[in-house]
Write a protein that holds these residues in place. Sequence first.
Motif, PDB file in Angstrom:
ATOM      1  N   VAL A  39       0.779  -1.241  -0.069  1.00 55.37           N
ATOM      2  CA  VAL A  39      -0.140  -0.081  -0.134  1.00 55.37           C
ATOM      3  C   VAL A  39       1.038   1.196  -0.036  1.00 55.37           C
ATOM      4  CG1 VAL A  39      -1.671   1.387   1.491  1.00 55.37           C
ATOM      5  CG2 VAL A  39      -1.973  -1.322   1.011  1.00 55.37           C
ATOM      6  N   HIS A  51      -4.369   5.786   1.986  1.00 56.44           N
ATOM      7  CA  HIS A  51      -5.563   5.424   2.408  1.00 56.44           C
ATOM      8  C   HIS A  51      -6.461   5.166   1.029  1.00 56.44           C
ATOM      9  CE1 HIS A  51      -5.458   6.028   6.576  1.00 56.44           C
ATOM     10  NE2 HIS A  51      -4.946   7.232   6.399  1.00 56.44           N
ATOM     11  N   ASN A  54      -5.255   1.706  -0.035  1.00 54.32           N
ATOM     12  CA  ASN A  54      -5.743   0.781   0.779  1.00 54.32           C
ATOM     13  C   ASN A  54      -7.418   0.456   0.536  1.00 54.32           C
ATOM     14  OD1 ASN A  54      -5.487  -0.767   3.042  1.00 54.32           O
ATOM     15  ND2 ASN A  54      -6.748   0.674   4.332  1.00 54.32           N
ATOM     16  N   THR A  58      -8.748  -3.089  -0.633  1.00 59.49           N
ATOM     17  CA  THR A  58      -9.619  -3.653   0.001  1.00 59.49           C
ATOM     18  C   THR A  58     -10.993  -4.011  -0.790  1.00 59.49           C
ATOM     19  OG1 THR A  58      -9.372  -2.572   2.091  1.00 59.49           O
ATOM     20  CG2 THR A  58     -11.570  -3.355   2.063  1.00 59.49           C
TER      21      THR A  58
END
Length: 130
Positions: A39, A51, A54, A58
């Motif tokens: 990441v 983020h 990420n 996900t």
Amino acid sequence: MLLKIDFESEVPIYQQIKNQIIKGIATGELTSGESLPSVRQLAADIGINFHTVNKVYTQLKQEGWVIIHRKSGVIVQPQLKGELTEEYLESLEENLEMIAAEAYLRGISRETFVEIINKKFDNFMRKGEK
């Protein structure tokens, strides 16, 4: 795999990354069992917030395209099953409905629309067979 991000695009960065990874898997550019950058590494390479990456990883995990191990990182699903779920079919229909509506409003004929879809699908089939 080299990702090309258009920071001026209306398509969100996370969606651009996700789309390119899925295309990479479909074309064989990313192979089953191949490791993806961490990441933090991918975020640093692109110059975006970790983020965002990420979120992409996900979503790819939830959709079954990758697996995430704490020690070995993010890996292209070694056992891609190609599951065809009712949820996926509904999502596909919704997406195609919007694409078809826009094509219709722009004056694209049914024949041209179907020809474009066939060409794109055939490209993935050829690349995936290699």
